[in-house]
Scaffold this motif. Structure first.
Motif, short mmCIF file in Angstrom:
data_model
loop_
_atom_site.label_atom_id
_atom_site.label_comp_id
_atom_site.label_asym_id
_atom_site.label_seq_id
_atom_site.Cartn_x
_atom_site.Cartn_y
_atom_site.Cartn_z
N LEU A 218 0.83 -1.21 0.00
CA LEU A 218 0.00 0.00 0.00
C LEU A 218 0.86 1.26 0.00
N ALA A 219 1.98 1.22 0.71
CA ALA A 219 2.88 2.38 0.71
C ALA A 219 3.51 2.58 -0.67
N ILE A 220 3.92 1.48 -1.32
CA ILE A 220 4.50 1.59 -2.65
C ILE A 220 3.45 2.07 -3.66
N ALA A 221 2.20 1.62 -3.48
CA ALA A 221 1.13 2.13 -4.34
C ALA A 221 0.95 3.63 -4.16
N ASN A 222 1.14 4.11 -2.93
CA ASN A 222 1.10 5.56 -2.69
C ASN A 222 2.23 6.25 -3.44
#
Length: 302
Positions: A218-222
């Motif tokens: 989810l952080a990398i998607a951000n």
């Protein structure tokens, strides 16, 4: 010790009025959810319609759009170079943040003593996760481009900027995943003679890995959708080159979409919509990978 009667605990409460407030609050929450979903559906529908206009009205081929690089001529413009740049940025940022973030979380949660300094670091990590991403871009510009290192406007600098954006989020999510592992699991491992590192590596980390991987994805998607820090470090919009390594000139799909959206020609606007659709497809793919990894680890642990 006897339990006091209900009337002594709550006093004179109008139950009918409480039920009405409960129903009103539930209806308000439901309405808020519907409004949010409706706004999201309208935005996605508008983007899909603009992308469809690009295919039907301007006869922009999807294969041509994917395989072409940037250009000032909308008939020749595509997203290939920018897409490759975004992939390189995300891969480098993921490598830097995952090992550093998980390692920092393991130290803070499993090794660090409960001192005032550790509590201060823990509190500030949550604050760093809320810092606007443009600030990290300015920090990288001041230290890595316009500072003593003078690395230039390269892919590596953009990856460092994105890594700074998502690193606090990964550390916090990894700490929460480690904290969710019961202490009884650790004590059982210690009871059979395992060392602390053996307990962390063979017991705690496998149990916490689904939460760690979910937070990381989810952080990398951000990071995949970030534009401001890349603009600060000089990302090239509509670049005609295709980057091949971390020391090539920085370019990214989000920056190219930002450039297309503010041009006067309507054809660039539909190109921006088609680029947004590409971003959404990659984002959905990343979420599917996160779901697969989480389910796989959960099956191995069950």
């Amino acid at each position: 010790m006897s339990t006091p009667p209900m009337d002594e605990l709550f006093g004179d409460i109008d139950l009918e009025w409480e039920h009405r407030k409960n129903r009103a609050f539930r209806s308000l929450c439901f309405l808020s959810s519907i409004l949010g979903l409706a706004a999201l559906a309208l935005l996605i529908a508008d983007v899909l319609w603009e992308a469809y206009r690009g295919v039907s009205e301007y006869d922009i081929g999807i294969i041509h759009f994917i395989t072409s690089t940037g250009s000032v001529n909308p008939d020749r413009a595509g997203m290939y170079g920018a897409l490759v740049g975004s992939v390189l940025l995300i891969v480098l940022a993921s490598i830097m943040t995952f090992f550093i973030g998980v390692g920092a979380a393991i130290y803070l949660e499993e090794y660090a003593p409960d001192t005032r300094l550790v509590r201060l670091i823990d509190a500030n990590l949550a604050n760093l996760a809320g810092v606007p991403s443009v600030v990290y871009g300015l920090v990288c510009f001041g230290l890595l481009i316009n500072g003593p290192l003078d690395l230039g406007r390269i892919i590596l600098v953009g990856a460092i900027a994105l890594a700074l954006v998502v690193l606090p989020i990964i550390i916090v999510s990894a700490m929460e995943a480690l904290r969710a592992v019961p202490d009884s699991v650790r004590n059982g491992s210690y009871a059979i003679g395992a060392t602390r590192w053996q307990t962390i590596r063979r017991v705690v980390l496998p149990a916490a890995m689904p939460g760690i991987m979910t937070g990381t994805i989810l952080a990398i998607a951000n990071a995949w959708g970030q534009t401001a820090p890349l603009l600060m470090v000089g990302a090239i919009a509509s670049a005609r080159h295709v980057p091949t390594g971390p020391f090539d000139d920085i370019t990214a799909l989000t920056v190219t979409i930002f450039d297309w959206a503010f041009r006067f020609q309507d054809q660039f606007h539909v190109l921006a919509a088609m680029g947004i659709v590409g971003l959404l497809v990659v984002l959905l793919g990343m979420n599917m990978v996160a779901i697969y990894i989480r389910s796989r680890y959960e099956k191995e642990l069950s």
